[in-house]
Design an enzyme around this catalytic site. Structure first.
Site, PDB file in Angstrom:
ATOM      1  N   CYS A  44       0.847  -1.184   0.000  1.00  0.00           N
ATOM      2  CA  CYS A  44       0.000   0.000   0.000  1.00  0.00           C
ATOM      3  C   CYS A  44       0.886   1.239   0.000  1.00  0.00           C
ATOM      4  CB  CYS A  44      -0.890  -0.013   1.239  1.00  0.00           C
ATOM      5  SG  CYS A  44      -1.942   1.426   1.371  1.00  0.00           S
TER       6      CYS A  44
ATOM      7  N   HIS B 282      -9.115  -3.423  -2.251  1.00  0.00           N
ATOM      8  CA  HIS B 282      -8.172  -2.650  -1.420  1.00  0.00           C
ATOM      9  C   HIS B 282      -8.585  -1.170  -1.381  1.00  0.00           C
ATOM     10  CE1 HIS B 282      -3.936  -1.735   0.006  1.00  0.00           C
ATOM     11  NE2 HIS B 282      -4.308  -0.549  -0.439  1.00  0.00           N
ATOM     12  N   GLU B 283      -8.931  -0.617  -2.533  1.00  0.00           N
ATOM     13  CA  GLU B 283      -9.293   0.809  -2.592  1.00  0.00           C
ATOM     14  C   GLU B 283     -10.647   1.062  -1.913  1.00  0.00           C
ATOM     15  OE1 GLU B 283      -7.021   2.849  -3.219  1.00  0.00           O
ATOM     16  OE2 GLU B 283      -5.652   1.416  -4.108  1.00  0.00           O
TER      17      GLU B 283
ATOM     18  N   HIS C 162     -10.034   1.433   1.667  1.00  0.00           N
ATOM     19  CA  HIS C 162      -9.589   2.791   2.020  1.00  0.00           C
ATOM     20  C   HIS C 162     -10.786   3.710   2.211  1.00  0.00           C
ATOM     21  CE1 HIS C 162      -5.227   2.976   1.906  1.00  0.00           C
ATOM     22  NE2 HIS C 162      -5.211   2.200   0.837  1.00  0.00           N
TER      23      HIS C 162
HETATM   24 ZN   LIG Z   1      -3.651   1.347  -0.101  1.00  0.00          ZN
END
Ligand SMILES: [Zn+2]
Length: 125
Positions: free
Chosen positions: A46, A88-89, A92
């Site tokens: 990341c 993953h995004e 976030h």
């Molecule tokens: Zn990330």
């Protein structure tokens, strides 16, 4: 925004996983709308945590809904690394970080590195 080079978008037998998806891909307010049961464990990094990598479980294939740059609703079927990147995004956006997905053992193993990174980041503010 996601930008996966073609040479990284390969699955089993060196076949492209998402040949029809144009990069870079801009997704506004993406959501996972569906997924297959297959979960794949893979090493993830990341940009928020330089030089830190951890094994994270992700659905191997997903359907995502999002808005494009023109404001139109879109859907995306993604597999492999692209599916992992979208998840993953989305994490976030939900306030979930790579460290939140790590095993306790991994977090303990990386605690020195994470402390140094946190200290360094605070000093640069
Ligand atoms: Zn990330």
């Amino acid at each position: 925004m996601i930008d996966i080079p073609a040479e990284s978008d390969v699955g089993e037998g060196d076949v492209r996983d998402n040949p029809d998806v144009e990069m870079p891909l801009v997704l506004i307010n993406p959501k996972v709308a569906g997924h297959t049961d297959d979960v794949q464990i893979g090493q993830e990094g990341c940009l928020s945590f330089p030089d830190i990598f951890a094994a994270v479980d992700r659905w191997y294939e997903i359907d995502a809904e999002y808005t494009d740059l023109e404001g139109n609703p879109q859907t995306l079927h993604a597999k492999g690394l692209l599916a992992r990147a979208v998840q993953h995004e989305i994490d976030h956006l939900d306030g979930i970080l790579l460290v939140d997905r790590m095993s306790h053992v991994k977090k303990v193993a990386l605690s020195g590195k994470l402390k140094r990174l946190s200290k360094k980041t605070k000093m640069e503010l």
